[in-house]
Design a protein around this motif. Sequence first.
Motif, PDB file in Angstrom:
ATOM      1  N   ALA A 241      -6.793  18.130  -2.747  1.00 29.69           N
ATOM      2  CA  ALA A 241      -7.999  18.689  -2.135  1.00 29.69           C
ATOM      3  C   ALA A 241      -7.872  20.201  -2.094  1.00 29.69           C
ATOM      4  N   SER A 242      -9.022  20.862  -2.114  1.00 31.04           N
ATOM      5  CA  SER A 242      -9.041  22.320  -2.070  1.00 31.04           C
ATOM      6  C   SER A 242     -10.375  22.772  -1.513  1.00 31.04           C
ATOM      7  N   ASN A 243     -10.393  23.970  -0.953  1.00 32.82           N
ATOM      8  CA  ASN A 243     -11.623  24.500  -0.381  1.00 32.82           C
ATOM      9  C   ASN A 243     -12.495  25.125  -1.471  1.00 32.82           C
ATOM     10  N   PRO A 244     -13.798  24.894  -1.430  1.00 34.66           N
ATOM     11  CA  PRO A 244     -14.691  25.547  -2.404  1.00 34.66           C
ATOM     12  C   PRO A 244     -14.521  27.054  -2.368  1.00 34.66           C
ATOM     13  N   GLY A 245     -14.511  27.645  -3.558  1.00 34.59           N
ATOM     14  CA  GLY A 245     -14.315  29.081  -3.687  1.00 34.59           C
ATOM     15  C   GLY A 245     -12.888  29.475  -3.951  1.00 34.59           C
ATOM     16  N   ALA A 246     -11.940  28.534  -3.841  1.00 37.25           N
ATOM     17  CA  ALA A 246     -10.531  28.853  -4.037  1.00 37.25           C
ATOM     18  C   ALA A 246     -10.229  29.095  -5.517  1.00 37.25           C
ATOM     19  N   PHE A 247      -9.197  29.894  -5.775  1.00 35.03           N
ATOM     20  CA  PHE A 247      -8.745  30.190  -7.137  1.00 35.03           C
ATOM     21  C   PHE A 247      -7.672  29.183  -7.534  1.00 35.03           C
ATOM     22  N   VAL A 248      -7.772  28.657  -8.740  1.00 36.34           N
ATOM     23  CA  VAL A 248      -6.790  27.699  -9.247  1.00 36.34           C
ATOM     24  C   VAL A 248      -6.445  28.045 -10.687  1.00 36.34           C
ATOM     25  N   LYS A 249      -5.348  27.481 -11.152  1.00 33.31           N
ATOM     26  CA  LYS A 249      -4.947  27.605 -12.554  1.00 33.31           C
ATOM     27  C   LYS A 249      -5.109  26.256 -13.237  1.00 33.31           C
ATOM     28  N   VAL A 250      -5.710  26.285 -14.418  1.00 33.84           N
ATOM     29  CA  VAL A 250      -5.973  25.061 -15.177  1.00 33.84           C
ATOM     30  C   VAL A 250      -5.158  25.105 -16.466  1.00 33.84           C
ATOM     31  N   PHE A 251      -4.518  23.965 -16.802  1.00 39.15           N
ATOM     32  CA  PHE A 251      -3.702  23.868 -18.001  1.00 39.15           C
ATOM     33  C   PHE A 251      -4.291  22.780 -18.897  1.00 39.15           C
ATOM     34  N   VAL A 252      -4.707  23.199 -20.085  1.00 40.50           N
ATOM     35  CA  VAL A 252      -5.358  22.295 -21.035  1.00 40.50           C
ATOM     36  C   VAL A 252      -4.438  22.099 -22.230  1.00 40.50           C
ATOM     37  N   ASP A 253      -4.133  20.844 -22.542  1.00 45.54           N
ATOM     38  CA  ASP A 253      -3.313  20.532 -23.708  1.00 45.54           C
ATOM     39  C   ASP A 253      -4.215  20.529 -24.937  1.00 45.54           C
ATOM     40  N   ALA A 254      -3.997  21.536 -25.815  1.00 47.44           N
ATOM     41  CA  ALA A 254      -4.836  21.656 -27.008  1.00 47.44           C
ATOM     42  C   ALA A 254      -4.351  20.805 -28.160  1.00 47.44           C
TER      43      ALA A 254
ATOM     44  N   ASP B 102     -14.621  24.875 -12.110  1.00 44.72           N
ATOM     45  CA  ASP B 102     -15.201  25.563 -13.264  1.00 44.72           C
ATOM     46  C   ASP B 102     -14.177  26.538 -13.824  1.00 44.72           C
ATOM     47  N   PHE B 103     -13.988  26.497 -15.152  1.00 45.33           N
ATOM     48  CA  PHE B 103     -13.080  27.435 -15.797  1.00 45.33           C
ATOM     49  C   PHE B 103     -13.609  27.762 -17.188  1.00 45.33           C
ATOM     50  N   THR B 104     -13.081  28.810 -17.793  1.00 46.13           N
ATOM     51  CA  THR B 104     -13.545  29.247 -19.104  1.00 46.13           C
ATOM     52  C   THR B 104     -12.392  29.254 -20.098  1.00 46.13           C
ATOM     53  N   LEU B 105     -12.735  28.982 -21.349  1.00 45.65           N
ATOM     54  CA  LEU B 105     -11.770  29.006 -22.449  1.00 45.65           C
ATOM     55  C   LEU B 105     -12.400  29.710 -23.645  1.00 45.65           C
TER      56      LEU B 105
ATOM     57  N   ASN C 177      -7.973  30.425 -15.847  1.00 45.95           N
ATOM     58  CA  ASN C 177      -8.277  30.627 -14.432  1.00 45.95           C
ATOM     59  C   ASN C 177      -9.542  29.846 -14.068  1.00 45.95           C
ATOM     60  N   GLY C 178      -9.505  29.194 -12.926  1.00 41.69           N
ATOM     61  CA  GLY C 178     -10.644  28.389 -12.507  1.00 41.69           C
ATOM     62  C   GLY C 178     -11.030  28.655 -11.063  1.00 41.69           C
ATOM     63  N   THR C 179     -12.203  28.182 -10.703  1.00 42.02           N
ATOM     64  CA  THR C 179     -12.727  28.329  -9.348  1.00 42.02           C
ATOM     65  C   THR C 179     -13.179  26.969  -8.838  1.00 42.02           C
ATOM     66  N   VAL C 180     -12.809  26.660  -7.609  1.00 42.79           N
ATOM     67  CA  VAL C 180     -13.207  25.393  -6.995  1.00 42.79           C
ATOM     68  C   VAL C 180     -14.626  25.540  -6.444  1.00 42.79           C
ATOM     69  N   ILE C 181     -15.479  24.589  -6.753  1.00 47.02           N
ATOM     70  CA  ILE C 181     -16.840  24.574  -6.223  1.00 47.02           C
ATOM     71  C   ILE C 181     -17.114  23.209  -5.606  1.00 47.02           C
ATOM     72  N   ALA C 182     -18.021  23.181  -4.642  1.00 49.56           N
ATOM     73  CA  ALA C 182     -18.363  21.930  -3.973  1.00 49.56           C
ATOM     74  C   ALA C 182     -19.139  21.015  -4.926  1.00 49.56           C
ATOM     75  N   LYS C 183     -19.072  19.733  -4.634  1.00 53.69           N
ATOM     76  CA  LYS C 183     -19.839  18.778  -5.440  1.00 53.69           C
ATOM     77  C   LYS C 183     -21.318  19.096  -5.366  1.00 53.69           C
ATOM     78  N   GLU C 184     -21.797  19.371  -4.157  1.00 57.43           N
ATOM     79  CA  GLU C 184     -23.177  19.812  -3.948  1.00 57.43           C
ATOM     80  C   GLU C 184     -23.148  20.980  -2.975  1.00 57.43           C
ATOM     81  N   PHE C 185     -23.963  21.981  -3.228  1.00 59.14           N
ATOM     82  CA  PHE C 185     -24.004  23.163  -2.367  1.00 59.14           C
ATOM     83  C   PHE C 185     -25.434  23.683  -2.310  1.00 59.14           C
ATOM     84  N   VAL C 186     -25.864  24.076  -1.101  1.00 61.51           N
ATOM     85  CA  VAL C 186     -27.211  24.607  -0.955  1.00 61.51           C
ATOM     86  C   VAL C 186     -27.236  25.590   0.207  1.00 61.51           C
TER      87      VAL C 186
END
Length: 362
Positions: free
Chosen positions: A259-272, A202-205, A60-69
């Motif tokens: 394209a996606s809005n910052p804060g959106a939920f996405v699914k990430v698939f990593v080939d191990a 950003d996502f975690t494994l 599971n991942g989260t979309v974040i802006a390139k720069e945010f303040v």
Amino acid sequence: MQRLKKPVTIFFKGLFFATLLTACKSKKTDDKAAPKQNAPVVVDVIIGEAQPITNVIEANGTVIAKEFVELHPEVSGRLTYLNFPEGKNIGQGTVVARINDADLRAQIGKSKVQLELAEKTIERYKPLLDINGINQADYDAVVNQVNGYKADIAYTQALIDKTVIRAPFSGVAGLRQVSPGAYVTPATVIATLQQTNEVKIDFTLPDTYGNAIKVGALVDVELDGATTKRSKAMITAVEPGANTDTRNLKVRAVLKEGASNPGAFVKVFVDAGNNRSSIKIPTNCMIPDDKNNQVVVVKNGKANFVNVETGVREANTVEITKGLNVGDSIVVTGVLFARPKGAVKVRSVKKLADLNKTAEGN
């Protein structure tokens, strides 16, 4: 006495036959109620065969802006100017807001007057010092005053600069949180500013997959849960240490497509990697144990309970890395009724693909 002997004999004979008849009826009833001990258990099986295994990790991942303040004022005061076009692009250095700085400018004016007087005093003291008309200490004191007023002016100017809030980079302005005339403090959020022309994910494994994460490698991303369309993202950085609570590594990737809005939920698939061929079975035909996982295999009409080791798990199937051989008849239905070395009857041979479709339909 002779008269009583015959009736007694007849009585005992009748009692014997009645007991015998009751025993026979009871035996027949017990025979009907007794289950068939040797009836085989009816089961369905699949034939073990090597199938391609793709070791793809879903996260599971989260979309974040390139720069945010979040834009905060550096000093407290009343807003006298607010130029913040909500939802529009603004350039780097654009003045967003101003805070009342009248008192600070008055302080600078006062310091400049004092500085001017001190500088004139130095001009008068200099010729006197050359002819020893004044002490060196008096001259040095005036020089120190000049330097002190210059420092005061620089300090006050720095405070004035803090009353002006500028955009630190070019980006899209968010919604205003204050209005002109409001009293603000450094804790007040005026608005947000973020760059959305390029977003990060950003996502975690689990840290066990640390070797599979390579900076520069591409991963697949599902941006919209309503569709299965995937976009590409490139891994740019990995947190050097795992989280001590979850034992997960935080990974950051830059979205290359879509394209996606910052804060959106996405699914990430990593080939191990480590793609291979192994035996796959339905997950519901495994019997979990305290120490091992077991699978029922039919051999010579008997149920054999085999300890197995598992690998990659999918939605409805699991990889068996050890314990099964190609060609084994693996029980998929009737598992709960099978007994070790008990007789089984194979009703049909199923296909793994058909079982998966049935499970997905349910």
